[in-house]
Design an enzyme around this catalytic site. Structure first.
Site, short mmCIF file in Angstrom:
data_model
loop_
_atom_site.label_atom_id
_atom_site.label_comp_id
_atom_site.label_asym_id
_atom_site.label_seq_id
_atom_site.Cartn_x
_atom_site.Cartn_y
_atom_site.Cartn_z
CG ASN A 10 -5.67 -18.07 2.32
OD1 ASN A 10 -6.00 -17.52 1.27
ND2 ASN A 10 -4.59 -18.82 2.44
CD1 TRP A 11 -12.22 -16.53 1.88
CD2 TRP A 11 -13.12 -15.40 0.17
NE1 TRP A 11 -13.31 -15.84 2.37
CE2 TRP A 11 -13.89 -15.14 1.34
CE3 TRP A 11 -13.51 -14.79 -1.01
CZ2 TRP A 11 -15.00 -14.29 1.34
CZ3 TRP A 11 -14.61 -13.94 -1.03
CH2 TRP A 11 -15.35 -13.70 0.15
CE LYS A 12 -5.69 -22.38 1.48
NZ LYS A 12 -4.88 -23.56 1.73
CG HIS A 96 -0.29 -19.47 2.60
ND1 HIS A 96 -0.16 -20.73 2.05
CD2 HIS A 96 -1.36 -19.53 3.42
CE1 HIS A 96 -1.13 -21.51 2.52
NE2 HIS A 96 -1.87 -20.81 3.37
CD GLU A 98 -1.86 -23.28 -0.06
OE1 GLU A 98 -2.46 -22.27 -0.48
OE2 GLU A 98 -2.40 -24.14 0.66
CD GLU A 166 -1.57 -20.90 7.64
OE1 GLU A 166 -2.78 -21.02 7.78
OE2 GLU A 166 -1.03 -20.66 6.56
N GLY A 172 -5.10 -27.98 4.90
CA GLY A 172 -5.99 -28.66 3.97
C GLY A 172 -6.03 -30.17 4.11
CB SER A 210 -7.01 -28.94 9.49
OG SER A 210 -6.48 -29.40 8.26
C1 PEP Z 1 -4.45 -22.01 4.97
O1 PEP Z 1 -4.29 -22.27 3.80
O2 PEP Z 1 -3.98 -20.97 5.42
C2 PEP Z 1 -5.18 -22.97 5.80
C3 PEP Z 1 -5.02 -22.88 7.08
O3 PEP Z 1 -5.97 -23.89 5.16
P1 PEP Z 1 -6.97 -24.95 5.85
O4 PEP Z 1 -7.71 -24.23 6.93
O5 PEP Z 1 -7.84 -25.40 4.74
O6 PEP Z 1 -6.11 -26.03 6.42
#
Ligand code: PEP
Length: 248
Positions: A10-12, A96, A98, A166, A172, A210
């Site tokens: 996921n490049w966001k 997600h 976010e 998640e 993050g 993470s």
């Molecule tokens: C995500 O945003 O889906 C995610 C898992 O981010 P990170 O790997 O940076 O924790």
């Protein structure tokens, strides 16, 4: 039941065209066809087309990060699932945390988006996960179970959707649940999703939060973990490919 692992990036809201194309090119040359896992990148909507072009003819798939619940119409700034598919995508992330937080998306909204994705021929990756306060209160399994019951559309089947667990507090932050907690939650999710879908032996469950090359082997070895949804570490080809290799 052997489920093929899926490592999704996921490049966001990161990268302009040149960087996105360079990352896609590095993945295309570094990912071996015949690898043990499927590899997927979900760039920002602006980069789906150029990334899909760079990846055409190689085994790395492309997806979106969100879609609208409607097929078309007066929704300024939104993107329909069919538009994402039209650019060469095969998957789309929905729900997600976010988006749930920044855009107030409810389970009902996520369910409608996942249904739209299925109708357009995309595989929705439906995200669920508890906050830190909910985990501390001992509510993690209840919260996640309710999210699954509320977010999985009626049209879904165990092999047409992916669910990503998640924990919000692990995204993050460099923090992850214990390996036992990940195992327990994934077993719980398979049980709940199996009730909703009429079976979950074929359902792919991803862990996200993470994931790095250093913890991927241990997490991906768990019986009910069928891959990873990776944020930060998916922005470096070397790290993302190392995570994919850990799924072997
Ligand atoms: C995500 O945003 O889906 C995610 C898992 O981010 P990170 O790997 O940076 O924790």
């Amino acid at each position: 039941m052997t489920r093929r692992a899926l490592i999704a990036g996921n490049w966001k809201m990161n990268m302009l065209r040149a960087d996105g194309e360079a990352l896609a090119a590095a993945l295309a040359s570094g990912f071996a066809a015949g690898a043990a896992a499927d590899l997927l990148v979900c760039p920002p909507a602006t980069l789906i087309a150029p990334v899909a072009t760079k990846l055409s003819g190689c085994a790395v798939a492309v997806g979106g990060q969100d879609c609208h619940m409607n097929e078309s119409g007066a929704h300024t700034g939104d993107i329909a699932a069919a538009m994402i598919k039209d650019l060469g995508a095969g998957y789309v992330i929905v729900g997600h945390s976010e988006r749930r937080a920044d855009h107030g998306e409810s389970d009902e909204t996520v369910k409608a988006k996942a249904a739209a994705a299925l109708a357009a021929g995309l595989t929705p990756i439906i995200c669920v996960g508890e906050t830190e306060a909910q985990r501390d209160a001992g509510e993690a399994e209840t919260v996640v179970g309710n999210q699954i019951r509320g977010s999985v559309p009626e049209a879904a089947a165990e092999d047409t959707i992916v669910i990503a667990y998640e924990p919000v507090w692990a995204i993050g932050t460099g923090r992850t649940p214990t390996i036992d907690d990940i195992a327990a939650m994934h077993a719980h999710i398979r049980q709940v999703a199996g009730g909703v879908l009429g079976g979950a032996d074929k359902l792919r469950l991803l862990y996200g939060g993470s994931v790095k090359p250093g913890n991927a082997v241990e997490i991906l070895a768990l019986e009910d973990v069928d891959g990873a949804l990776v944020g930060g570490a998916s922005l470096k080809a070397e790290d993302f490919l190392a995570i994919a290799a850990a799924a072997a």
